[in-house]
Design a protein around this motif. Structure first.
Motif, short mmCIF file in Angstrom:
data_model
loop_
_atom_site.label_atom_id
_atom_site.label_comp_id
_atom_site.label_asym_id
_atom_site.label_seq_id
_atom_site.Cartn_x
_atom_site.Cartn_y
_atom_site.Cartn_z
N PRO A 44 9.85 -4.86 3.17
CA PRO A 44 8.45 -4.56 3.71
C PRO A 44 7.42 -4.53 2.70
N SER A 45 6.13 -4.34 3.14
CA SER A 45 5.12 -4.39 2.22
C SER A 45 5.11 -3.42 0.93
N GLY A 46 4.84 -3.72 -0.23
CA GLY A 46 4.98 -2.98 -1.36
C GLY A 46 6.07 -2.55 -1.66
N SER A 47 7.37 -3.22 -1.37
CA SER A 47 8.51 -2.94 -1.70
C SER A 47 8.99 -3.41 -3.24
N GLY A 48 8.13 -4.52 -3.70
CA GLY A 48 8.29 -5.07 -4.83
C GLY A 48 8.85 -6.53 -4.79
N LYS A 49 8.77 -6.87 -3.64
CA LYS A 49 9.59 -8.38 -3.63
C LYS A 49 8.99 -9.60 -4.38
N SER A 50 7.57 -9.48 -4.35
CA SER A 50 7.02 -10.50 -5.48
C SER A 50 7.33 -10.50 -6.74
N SER A 51 6.96 -9.32 -7.20
CA SER A 51 7.16 -9.05 -8.71
C SER A 51 8.42 -8.93 -9.09
N VAL A 52 9.35 -8.43 -8.28
CA VAL A 52 10.82 -8.39 -8.82
C VAL A 52 11.27 -9.81 -8.70
N GLY A 163 10.04 -13.07 1.35
CA GLY A 163 9.11 -12.87 2.48
C GLY A 163 9.86 -11.76 3.32
N ARG A 164 9.53 -12.32 4.76
CA ARG A 164 9.93 -11.18 5.78
C ARG A 164 11.36 -11.81 6.56
N ASP A 165 11.20 -13.03 6.75
CA ASP A 165 12.41 -13.66 7.76
C ASP A 165 13.23 -14.69 6.65
N ARG A 190 2.71 2.43 -4.98
CA ARG A 190 2.77 1.20 -5.87
C ARG A 190 1.46 0.40 -5.59
N ARG A 191 1.25 0.19 -4.16
CA ARG A 191 0.19 -0.70 -3.89
C ARG A 191 -1.17 -0.23 -4.20
N GLY A 192 -1.37 1.41 -4.12
CA GLY A 192 -2.50 2.04 -4.66
C GLY A 192 -2.84 1.89 -5.96
N ALA A 193 -1.82 1.97 -6.84
CA ALA A 193 -2.09 1.36 -8.41
C ALA A 193 -2.36 -0.01 -8.58
N GLN A 194 -1.37 -0.81 -7.76
CA GLN A 194 -1.78 -2.25 -8.24
C GLN A 194 -3.11 -2.44 -7.66
N LEU A 195 -3.91 -2.07 -6.85
CA LEU A 195 -5.28 -2.32 -6.61
C LEU A 195 -5.98 -1.37 -7.40
N ASP A 235 13.77 5.07 -6.22
CA ASP A 235 14.02 6.01 -7.41
C ASP A 235 14.16 5.07 -8.60
N LEU A 236 13.99 3.86 -8.53
CA LEU A 236 14.02 2.95 -9.76
C LEU A 236 12.89 2.35 -10.08
N ASP A 237 12.73 2.25 -11.57
CA ASP A 237 11.58 1.68 -11.93
C ASP A 237 11.61 0.22 -11.92
N GLN A 240 14.73 -1.30 -13.79
CA GLN A 240 15.97 -1.08 -13.23
C GLN A 240 16.27 -1.57 -11.58
N THR A 241 14.85 -2.08 -11.21
CA THR A 241 15.13 -2.82 -9.82
C THR A 241 15.57 -4.10 -10.00
N VAL A 242 15.05 -4.87 -11.26
CA VAL A 242 15.49 -6.30 -11.50
C VAL A 242 16.81 -6.11 -11.80
N1 LIG Z 1 10.76 -0.46 -8.86
C1 LIG Z 1 9.58 -0.60 -8.87
N2 LIG Z 1 9.01 0.62 -9.63
C2 LIG Z 1 7.64 0.71 -9.72
N3 LIG Z 1 6.62 0.03 -9.37
C3 LIG Z 1 7.07 -1.44 -9.03
C4 LIG Z 1 8.53 -1.68 -8.66
N4 LIG Z 1 8.75 -2.84 -8.01
C5 LIG Z 1 7.53 -3.32 -7.91
N5 LIG Z 1 6.60 -2.46 -8.47
C6 LIG Z 1 4.84 -2.63 -8.50
O1 LIG Z 1 4.59 -2.36 -7.23
C7 LIG Z 1 3.56 -3.15 -6.78
C8 LIG Z 1 3.63 -3.90 -5.35
O2 LIG Z 1 4.91 -4.75 -5.79
P1 LIG Z 1 4.69 -6.24 -5.03
O3 LIG Z 1 3.45 -6.81 -5.07
O4 LIG Z 1 5.62 -6.96 -5.65
O5 LIG Z 1 5.40 -5.92 -3.71
P2 LIG Z 1 5.50 -6.97 -2.48
O6 LIG Z 1 7.01 -6.33 -1.81
O7 LIG Z 1 5.57 -8.17 -2.88
O8 LIG Z 1 4.51 -6.60 -1.32
P3 LIG Z 1 3.57 -7.54 -0.30
O9 LIG Z 1 4.49 -7.98 0.66
O10 LIG Z 1 2.68 -6.59 0.29
O11 LIG Z 1 2.95 -8.62 -0.97
C9 LIG Z 1 3.29 -4.20 -8.05
O12 LIG Z 1 2.16 -3.35 -8.78
C10 LIG Z 1 4.77 -4.04 -8.68
O13 LIG Z 1 4.44 -4.33 -10.23
#
Ligand SMILES: Nc1ncnc2c1ncn2[C@@H]1O[C@H](COP(=O)(O)OP(=O)(O)OP(=O)(O)O)[C@@H](O)[C@H]1O
Ligand SMILES: Nc1ccn([C@H]2C[C@H](O)[C@@H](COP(=O)(O)O)O2)c(=O)n1
Length: 259
Positions: A44-52, A163-165, A190-195, A235-237, A240-242
């Motif tokens: 889902p949105s903001g779960s960290g897919k793109s960055s991770v 992505g999603r699918d 996370r999304r709030g901090a990102q923006l 609960d992972l930073d 840790q998620t990577v």
């Molecule tokens: N495990 C984590 N702990 C803390 N922050 C994280 C973690 N994973 C990702 N983030 C941060 O959360 C924010 C959202 O992550 P990201 O944009 O990768 O999400 P996304 O799933 O791709 O969202 P979307 O689908 O809406 O594009 C980024 O600023 C990212 O650095």
């Protein structure tokens, strides 16, 4: 073992799931070069897919495909040309004819539509607010899925694709399939901090929770499908998620064929 060496692979149970910690052996070659390896990541949105996913691609020396950027590019194109997003046929036609260049390097994000660099523009809240109208158009999905599969093939099937699918449709045959989740509270934070703290709580709910609800009509990304691993990052930073995702890659590649 499939070309990945580890010295340590520990599982740790948390309230939200199991975190797997991955530590490569010093000097270990992370991957056998040339071997196909598609790592499919949904969530889902903001779960960290793109960055991770980008960091996982860097560490595994794979290309990277942000499929959400493709849906965003179609939305940008429609808004730029005043195409009515409620006119399904026109929106589908926009996707089928879209002149799109997309970087597949995890180190260089670049999205170009009709020669215009829209890398930053497609991340604006106005695009987030309208992209679901594009993503729920089945003709658009058909075209973008076709393009995504072509991009994966053109990279010799050595790619992290998110992505999603992806785990359920685009790359059901991926060597590694994974759902990256996080609690709603963590995703909104996370999304709030990102923006940069610029969005109200209502705006964040709209961009994260309401958008997921709309997108869920056409893709299943809240529950892992059969054979798909789950990493809950609540609960992972970030690091840790990577590590957890790399641990899953290792576990999936170490599994005996057919298991
Ligand atoms: N495990 C984590 N702990 C803390 N922050 C994280 C973690 N994973 C990702 N983030 C941060 O959360 C924010 C959202 O992550 P990201 O944009 O990768 O999400 P996304 O799933 O791709 O969202 P979307 O689908 O809406 O594009 C980024 O600023 C990212 O650095
Ligand atoms: N494979 C995909 C990728 C993305 N979408 C939708 C979901 C979002 O509303 C939009 C943008 O994605 P994001 O950049 O926020 O990850 O595209 C989809 O339906 N299928």
């Amino acid at each position: 073992m499939a070309g990945i060496a580890v010295t340590e692979l520990n599982s740790q149970s948390t309230e939200h799931g199991t975190a797997v910690r991955y530590t490569p052996a010093p000097g270990a070659e992370p991957l056998r070069l040339g071997r196909p390896l598609v790592v499919a990541i949904d969530g889902p949105s903001g779960s960290g897919k793109s960055s991770v996913s980008k960091e996982v691609a860097r560490q595994l020396r794979l290309a990277y495909l942000d499929t959400g950027a493709m849906y965003r590019a179609v939305a940008w194109d429609c808004l730029d040309r005043d195409v009515d997003l409620d006119d399904g046929e026109l929106v589908e036609a926009a996707a089928r004819t879209l002149d799109l260049e997309l970087s597949t390097s995890p180190d260089a994000e670049r999205v170009v539509v009709r020669g215009a660099d829209v890398t930053d523009a497609i991340r604006e809240p106005r695009i987030s607010a309208s992209v679901s109208a594009v993503a729920t158009n089945l003709g658009v999905r058909d075209e973008l899925i076709r393009r995504q599969r072509a991009i994966i093939a053109a990279h010799g099937r050595r790619m992290v694709v998110e992505g999603r699918d992806i785990t359920t449709v685009v790359a059901r045959d991926a060597e590694v399939r994974l759902l990256l989740t996080a609690s709603e509270e963590a995703r909104l934070r996370r999304r709030g901090a990102q923006l940069g703290g610029t969005q109200s709580v209502e705006d964040l709910l709209e961009q994260v929770v309401a958008r997921d609800a709309k997108d869920s009509a056409v893709a299943s990304f809240t529950q892992a499908a059969d054979g798909v691993y789950t990493v809950d990052s609540s609960d992972l930073d970030f690091d840790q998620t990577v590590d957890a995702v790399l641990g899953v890659v290792h576990a999936a590649l170490s599994r005996p064929a057919g298991a």
